[in-house]
Design a protein around this motif. Structure first.
Motif, PDB file in Angstrom:
ATOM      1  N   PHE A  56      38.984  49.078  -5.281  1.00 52.38           N
ATOM      2  CA  PHE A  56      39.270  48.847  -3.868  1.00 52.38           C
ATOM      3  C   PHE A  56      38.379  49.702  -2.972  1.00 52.38           C
ATOM      4  CE2 PHE A  56      43.856  47.714  -5.184  1.00 52.38           C
ATOM      5  CZ  PHE A  56      43.431  46.435  -5.521  1.00 52.38           C
ATOM      6  N   LYS A  57      38.053  50.903  -3.409  1.00 56.67           N
ATOM      7  CA  LYS A  57      37.159  51.755  -2.645  1.00 56.67           C
ATOM      8  C   LYS A  57      35.771  51.128  -2.537  1.00 56.67           C
ATOM      9  CE  LYS A  57      39.291  55.482  -1.251  1.00 56.67           C
ATOM     10  NZ  LYS A  57      39.332  55.850   0.182  1.00 56.67           N
ATOM     11  N   GLY A  67      43.599  54.282   2.721  1.00 55.11           N
ATOM     12  CA  GLY A  67      44.973  53.963   2.379  1.00 55.11           C
ATOM     13  C   GLY A  67      45.119  52.986   1.236  1.00 55.11           C
ATOM     14  N   THR A  68      44.105  52.886   0.376  1.00 51.03           N
ATOM     15  CA  THR A  68      44.168  51.899  -0.697  1.00 51.03           C
ATOM     16  C   THR A  68      45.268  52.215  -1.695  1.00 51.03           C
ATOM     17  OG1 THR A  68      42.493  53.137  -1.919  1.00 51.03           O
ATOM     18  CG2 THR A  68      41.728  51.355  -0.515  1.00 51.03           C
ATOM     19  N   THR A  69      45.451  53.491  -2.013  1.00 51.42           N
ATOM     20  CA  THR A  69      46.457  53.849  -3.005  1.00 51.42           C
ATOM     21  C   THR A  69      47.852  53.465  -2.539  1.00 51.42           C
ATOM     22  OG1 THR A  69      45.087  55.695  -3.750  1.00 51.42           O
ATOM     23  CG2 THR A  69      47.422  55.747  -4.349  1.00 51.42           C
ATOM     24  N   THR A 212      45.958  40.771  -3.938  1.00 56.19           N
ATOM     25  CA  THR A 212      45.563  42.096  -3.470  1.00 56.19           C
ATOM     26  C   THR A 212      44.077  42.153  -3.140  1.00 56.19           C
ATOM     27  OG1 THR A 212      47.237  42.958  -4.994  1.00 56.19           O
ATOM     28  CG2 THR A 212      45.754  44.540  -3.982  1.00 56.19           C
ATOM     29  N   ILE A 213      43.247  41.546  -3.970  1.00 58.09           N
ATOM     30  CA  ILE A 213      41.809  41.571  -3.720  1.00 58.09           C
ATOM     31  C   ILE A 213      41.458  40.832  -2.432  1.00 58.09           C
ATOM     32  CG2 ILE A 213      39.624  40.603  -4.537  1.00 58.09           C
ATOM     33  CD1 ILE A 213      40.260  43.200  -5.840  1.00 58.09           C
ATOM     34  N   LEU A 214      42.078  39.674  -2.211  1.00 62.38           N
ATOM     35  CA  LEU A 214      41.804  38.934  -0.979  1.00 62.38           C
ATOM     36  C   LEU A 214      42.284  39.705   0.246  1.00 62.38           C
ATOM     37  CD1 LEU A 214      42.627  35.245  -2.013  1.00 62.38           C
ATOM     38  CD2 LEU A 214      40.389  36.295  -1.671  1.00 62.38           C
ATOM     39  N   SER A 215      43.419  40.363   0.134  1.00 66.10           N
ATOM     40  CA  SER A 215      43.884  41.202   1.247  1.00 66.10           C
ATOM     41  C   SER A 215      42.903  42.335   1.521  1.00 66.10           C
ATOM     42  CB  SER A 215      45.270  41.776   0.931  1.00 66.10           C
ATOM     43  OG  SER A 215      46.206  40.753   0.720  1.00 66.10           O
ATOM     44  N   SER A 219      40.702  42.829   4.981  1.00 68.66           N
ATOM     45  CA  SER A 219      40.751  44.066   5.740  1.00 68.66           C
ATOM     46  C   SER A 219      39.357  44.667   5.927  1.00 68.66           C
ATOM     47  CB  SER A 219      41.655  45.074   5.038  1.00 68.66           C
ATOM     48  OG  SER A 219      41.112  45.460   3.788  1.00 68.66           O
ATOM     49  N   ARG A 220      38.470  44.432   4.953  1.00 63.51           N
ATOM     50  CA  ARG A 220      37.110  44.971   5.076  1.00 63.51           C
ATOM     51  C   ARG A 220      36.368  44.342   6.258  1.00 63.51           C
ATOM     52  NH1 ARG A 220      32.335  44.841   0.427  1.00 63.51           N
ATOM     53  NH2 ARG A 220      30.731  45.844   1.705  1.00 63.51           N
ATOM     54  N   GLU A 221      36.568  43.048   6.464  1.00 59.64           N
ATOM     55  CA  GLU A 221      35.884  42.382   7.570  1.00 59.64           C
ATOM     56  C   GLU A 221      36.332  42.937   8.923  1.00 59.64           C
ATOM     57  OE1 GLU A 221      36.288  38.210   7.375  1.00 59.64           O
ATOM     58  OE2 GLU A 221      35.428  38.023   5.344  1.00 59.64           O
ATOM     59  N   ILE A 222      37.599  43.377   8.991  1.00 57.12           N
ATOM     60  CA  ILE A 222      38.132  43.848  10.262  1.00 57.12           C
ATOM     61  C   ILE A 222      37.871  45.330  10.453  1.00 57.12           C
ATOM     62  CG2 ILE A 222      40.247  44.120  11.596  1.00 57.12           C
ATOM     63  CD1 ILE A 222      41.328  41.673  10.110  1.00 57.12           C
ATOM     64  N   LEU A 223      38.037  46.112   9.388  1.00 57.31           N
ATOM     65  CA  LEU A 223      37.913  47.555   9.500  1.00 57.31           C
ATOM     66  C   LEU A 223      36.471  48.017   9.485  1.00 57.31           C
ATOM     67  CD1 LEU A 223      40.812  48.654   7.150  1.00 57.31           C
ATOM     68  CD2 LEU A 223      40.839  48.450   9.617  1.00 57.31           C
TER      69      LEU A 223
END
Length: 223
Positions: A56-57, A67-69, A212-215, A219-223
């Protein structure tokens, strides 16, 4: 009254649906040795969590979100245990209900959207128009990108519930034919059911991972 009624919990306690009660039953399935540190089971799960955390990192980026963990690994664990609970007899699977899966996808997506609009407003607007888009197509591209972002929690919820309910429906349909089969066909049916249970176990892991991967990617596109 119909085939799909078996997927509805029929009992309420103090107006609390069994959808959510069955979601927290996974804690009862933890063996006592899990809570002793260090134990083999605890070390095994820690290795899984560490592997997911590193992945996830990489997807999000080390400087974007820390906050991935807490969020994504907890989400993966929650969905995974609820998917596996449905493979046991007489246990309702909460993740095959759209109300549960949408309750997981919508708040997470909405929180990221609100955070992105307040902190990365220019990036959000720029993301609606890919680089190199002709000026004539910009209104249509913005409309398409907006719709694509809006339907994301719905697609996450439907994907998870549809995959879980499809296998359970197949198991139910095959199991209902057992009373009218001969001994030879009944033994063949038992083998088929066992193979389907193995397949459903793999689906339980894969769908939790995909959700989880799609979420994470969203989130990467927004953050």
């Amino acid at each position: 009254m119909n085939l799909f009624s078996i997927f509805d919990p029929s009992t309420n306690i103090f107006n609390l649906s069994f959808n959510w009660i069955s979601s927290i039953l996974g804690i009862l399935f933890f063996p006592m040795i899990f809570w002793f540190i260090p134990s083999r089971l605890n070390i095994f799960w820690n290795k899984i969590f560490l592997t997911l955390h590193k992945e996830f990192k990489i997807l999000i980026g080390p400087r974007r979100f820390n906050g991935t963990t807490f969020i994504f690994i907890s989400l993966f664990t929650f969905i995974l245990f609820n998917n596996f609970l449905g493979l046991f007899p007489y246990i309702f699977t909460s993740t095959r209900h759209i109300t549960i899966t949408l309750s997981l996808a919508l708040p997470l997506w909405l929180s990221f959207i609100i955070f992105g609009w307040f902190n990365n407003t220019q990036h959000i607007f720029a993301h609606l128009v890919p680089q190199g888009t002709p000026p004539v197509l910009i209104p249509f591209i913005v409309l398409i990108e907006t719709i694509r972002n809006i339907i994301r929690p719905g697609t996450l919820a439907v994907r998870l519930s549809a995959n879980i309910i499809a296998g359970h429906l197949l198991l139910t349909l095959l199991g209902n034919t057992g009373n009218s089969l001969s001994i030879f066909l009944l033994s063949f049916l038992v083998i088929t059911q066992l193979l389907l249970l193995i397949l459903e176990s793999a689906v339980a892991v894969i769908q939790a991972y995909v959700f989880t991967i799609l979420s994470t990617l969203y989130s990467r596109e927004i953050l």
